[in-house]
Design an enzyme around this catalytic site. Structure first.
Site, PDB file in Angstrom:
ATOM      1  N   LYS A 115       0.836  -1.221   0.000  1.00 37.69           N
ATOM      2  CA  LYS A 115       0.000   0.000   0.000  1.00 37.69           C
ATOM      3  C   LYS A 115       0.854   1.248   0.000  1.00 37.69           C
ATOM      4  O   LYS A 115       0.493   2.258  -0.590  1.00 37.69           O
ATOM      5  CB  LYS A 115      -0.955   0.014   1.208  1.00 37.69           C
ATOM      6  CG  LYS A 115      -2.050  -1.028   1.061  1.00 37.69           C
ATOM      7  CD  LYS A 115      -3.422  -0.560   1.508  1.00 37.69           C
ATOM      8  CE  LYS A 115      -4.456  -1.522   0.938  1.00 37.69           C
ATOM      9  NZ  LYS A 115      -5.767  -1.472   1.464  1.00 37.69           N
ATOM     10  N   LYS A 197      -4.200  -9.945  -6.591  1.00 37.83           N
ATOM     11  CA  LYS A 197      -5.442 -10.221  -5.863  1.00 37.83           C
ATOM     12  C   LYS A 197      -6.591  -9.370  -6.403  1.00 37.83           C
ATOM     13  O   LYS A 197      -6.375  -8.208  -6.749  1.00 37.83           O
ATOM     14  CB  LYS A 197      -5.176  -9.877  -4.396  1.00 37.83           C
ATOM     15  CG  LYS A 197      -6.226 -10.283  -3.424  1.00 37.83           C
ATOM     16  CD  LYS A 197      -5.878  -9.773  -2.026  1.00 37.83           C
ATOM     17  CE  LYS A 197      -6.293  -8.318  -1.858  1.00 37.83           C
ATOM     18  NZ  LYS A 197      -7.074  -8.011  -0.659  1.00 37.83           N
ATOM     19  N   LYS A 200     -11.061  -4.720  -3.750  1.00 36.74           N
ATOM     20  CA  LYS A 200     -12.299  -3.939  -3.921  1.00 36.74           C
ATOM     21  C   LYS A 200     -12.067  -2.462  -4.208  1.00 36.74           C
ATOM     22  O   LYS A 200     -12.974  -1.788  -4.674  1.00 36.74           O
ATOM     23  CB  LYS A 200     -13.251  -4.150  -2.737  1.00 36.74           C
ATOM     24  CG  LYS A 200     -12.795  -3.572  -1.421  1.00 36.74           C
ATOM     25  CD  LYS A 200     -13.868  -3.825  -0.391  1.00 36.74           C
ATOM     26  CE  LYS A 200     -13.324  -3.829   1.012  1.00 36.74           C
ATOM     27  NZ  LYS A 200     -12.316  -2.835   1.331  1.00 36.74           N
TER      28      LYS A 200
HETATM   29  P1  ATP Z   1      -8.926  -2.908  -0.525  1.00 34.81           P
HETATM   30  O1  ATP Z   1      -8.744  -3.064  -1.991  1.00 34.81           O
HETATM   31  O2  ATP Z   1      -9.783  -1.745  -0.160  1.00 34.81           O
HETATM   32  O3  ATP Z   1      -7.658  -2.997   0.271  1.00 34.81           O
HETATM   33  P2  ATP Z   1      -9.755  -5.680  -0.196  1.00 34.81           P
HETATM   34  O4  ATP Z   1     -10.545  -6.136  -1.369  1.00 34.81           O
HETATM   35  O5  ATP Z   1      -8.355  -6.186  -0.077  1.00 34.81           O
HETATM   36  O6  ATP Z   1      -9.830  -4.113  -0.056  1.00 34.81           O
HETATM   37  P3  ATP Z   1     -10.386  -5.910   2.585  1.00 34.81           P
HETATM   38  O7  ATP Z   1     -11.289  -4.936   3.228  1.00 34.81           O
HETATM   39  O8  ATP Z   1      -8.914  -5.707   2.766  1.00 34.81           O
HETATM   40  O9  ATP Z   1     -10.630  -6.056   1.034  1.00 34.81           O
HETATM   41  O10 ATP Z   1     -10.775  -7.385   3.007  1.00 34.81           O
HETATM   42  C1  ATP Z   1     -11.971  -7.771   3.590  1.00 34.81           C
HETATM   43  C2  ATP Z   1     -11.981  -9.279   3.728  1.00 34.81           C
HETATM   44  O11 ATP Z   1     -12.057  -9.882   2.433  1.00 34.81           O
HETATM   45  C3  ATP Z   1     -10.704  -9.850   4.368  1.00 34.81           C
HETATM   46  O12 ATP Z   1     -11.063 -10.961   5.161  1.00 34.81           O
HETATM   47  C4  ATP Z   1      -9.881 -10.277   3.196  1.00 34.81           C
HETATM   48  O13 ATP Z   1      -8.960 -11.309   3.515  1.00 34.81           O
HETATM   49  C5  ATP Z   1     -10.954 -10.772   2.243  1.00 34.81           C
HETATM   50  N1  ATP Z   1     -10.518 -10.642   0.856  1.00 34.81           N
HETATM   51  C6  ATP Z   1     -10.209  -9.474   0.233  1.00 34.81           C
HETATM   52  N2  ATP Z   1      -9.877  -9.700  -1.048  1.00 34.81           N
HETATM   53  C7  ATP Z   1      -9.949 -11.041  -1.227  1.00 34.81           C
HETATM   54  C8  ATP Z   1      -9.716 -11.889  -2.348  1.00 34.81           C
HETATM   55  N3  ATP Z   1      -9.335 -11.401  -3.507  1.00 34.81           N
HETATM   56  N4  ATP Z   1      -9.925 -13.214  -2.196  1.00 34.81           N
HETATM   57  C9  ATP Z   1     -10.333 -13.723  -1.017  1.00 34.81           C
HETATM   58  N5  ATP Z   1     -10.565 -12.975   0.088  1.00 34.81           N
HETATM   59  C10 ATP Z   1     -10.379 -11.650  -0.006  1.00 34.81           C
END
Ligand code: ATP
Ligand code: LTN
Length: 343
Positions: A115, A197, A200
């Site tokens: 990040k 990955k 979101k």
């Molecule tokens: P951002 O892009 O805003 O960092 P993110 O998509 O990584 O967000 P988080 O809020 O960090 O999402 O994660 C929320 C939950 O979803 C956590 O338990 C995280 O491990 C899970 N998660 C996030 N992205 C994935 C993915 N691509 N596959 C499986 N689990 C995920």
């Protein structure tokens, strides 16, 4: 102080839009755990402000996320759904735990490294301390289990280390939590860039399946998903696109990767893409349909958050009082006692 009552806690930060990755890695497993655990599901808004959010739309986005939790099947009458900033104990415990986390260990967090590389114009201290706030989220509730995707494993290890260090100094104040990482779906990859990955807050639409995507959009995104050279449908490191589709297929169809490889032997990529799209549509369509109804009742959502934060505060305050006690902080006295003394 530590309890062994099965207690589950998991948070998501309200940035971007909820994705299939969030659903398969986290939310689906929360839904399955209801009834077996006392559950706390904070929407961790203070984590989200480590990157700039638009104040005009932030509160609405938070309600969108809460409505999606409920549309996914989280029962707000059985589980505490709340917003992190409504429970000030999170920030206070985070400060205290900052004094027990080492800068060296925070420097090793891969999410921080990633990040800060992507936020060179705003490398704030909140990004660095983010895992300590997450540790506070978990330890305040004496959580025994934390269902998360693969990417959060390192943060959970840190939480366990900090809690263990604190307990060694002051006695068993915190329960040491166990991560719950699903066997499939723990790491859903971007559709256009399958070595990264699915995330979101990614702004490239084609990379994501968003929970509220319509069936047409889901089909189109899978049709355009990047695949690999060759035509074999097997899970191999040199085939990240196909491996990702197989992983999503396995998690959504409840079939092992081995059986899928068998099923698709001699078939083309197009068939796999269209079957995965259908399975994802079947999973998400009920969520999308329920969402509109839940989201339209703003007062109802605010009531859910009020009840959730009341329940959360009761438990959080107990842990924090114990933390104050073991640290030897001077107990806060109420004014009533002074009045009793005749002043
Ligand atoms: P951002 O892009 O805003 O960092 P993110 O998509 O990584 O967000 P988080 O809020 O960090 O999402 O994660 C929320 C939950 O979803 C956590 O338990 C995280 O491990 C899970 N998660 C996030 N992205 C994935 C993915 N691509 N596959 C499986 N689990 C995920
Ligand atoms: N850091 C997590 C979100 C998060 C979380 C938590 C997850 C904040 N607090 C407590 C589980 C338990 C992430 O996914 N980025």
């Amino acid at each position: 102080m530590t309890t062994s009552n099965p207690t589950m806690l998991s948070g998501i930060s309200p940035s971007g839009r909820l994705t299939l990755g969030n659903y398969l890695g986290a939310i689906r497993n929360w839904v399955g755990a209801q009834g077996q655990f006392e559950c706390f599901f904070p929407l961790v808004d203070l984590h989200a402000i480590t990157v700039r959010q638009n104040p005009e739309t932030f509160a609405d986005r938070c309600l969108d996320f809460i409505a999606q939790y409920i549309a996914c099947g989280i029962d707000p009458t059985e589980n505490a759904i709340f917003v992190q900033s409504h429970v000030p104990e999170h920030s206070e415990l985070a400060w205290i735990l900052n004094c027990y986390a080492q800068t060296g260990e925070l420097n090793r967090m891969t999410q921080y490294k990633d990040k800060s590389r992507r936020n060179v114009e705003n490398m704030n201290a909140g990004l660095f301390g983010y895992p300590v706030l997450m540790a506070a989220d978990i330890l305040l509730y004496q959580a025994t289990h934390v269902p998360v995707g693969e990417d959060q494993k390192q943060h959970l290890e840190l939480t366990r280390d900090v809690a263990g260090r604190f307990n060694n100094l002051y006695g068993p104040v915190f329960t040491i939590p166990e991560p719950l990482i699903p066997a499939v779906g723990a790491r859903v990859m971007s559709l256009q860039n399958p070595t990264r990955k699915m995330s979101k807050s990614d702004e490239v639409e084609g990379n994501l399946i968003v929970l509220l995507d319509s069936p047409d959009v889901i089909s189109r995104k899978f049709k355009r998903a990047v695949t690999d050279s060759g035509n074999e449908i097997v899970q191999r490191v040199d085939k990240p696109g196909i491996a990702n589709l197989l992983n999503i297929a396995s998690a959504t169809m409840n079939v092992s990767i081995d059986s899928l490889e068998e099923r698709y032997r001699g078939k083309g990529y197009g068939q796999l893409k269209s079957d995965v799209a259908d399975a994802v549509i079947a999973l998400l369509e009920p969520v999308r349909q329920r969402y509109e109804e839940v989201r339209s009742d703003k007062n109802g959502l605010e009531d859910i958050l009020a009840v959730g934060s009341e329940k959360a505060r009761a438990k959080a305050a107990k842990t924090l009082t114990e933390v104050h006690r073991v640290l030897g902080l001077i107990p806060a006295t109420s004014r009533d006692r002074t009045l009793d003394n005749g002043y």
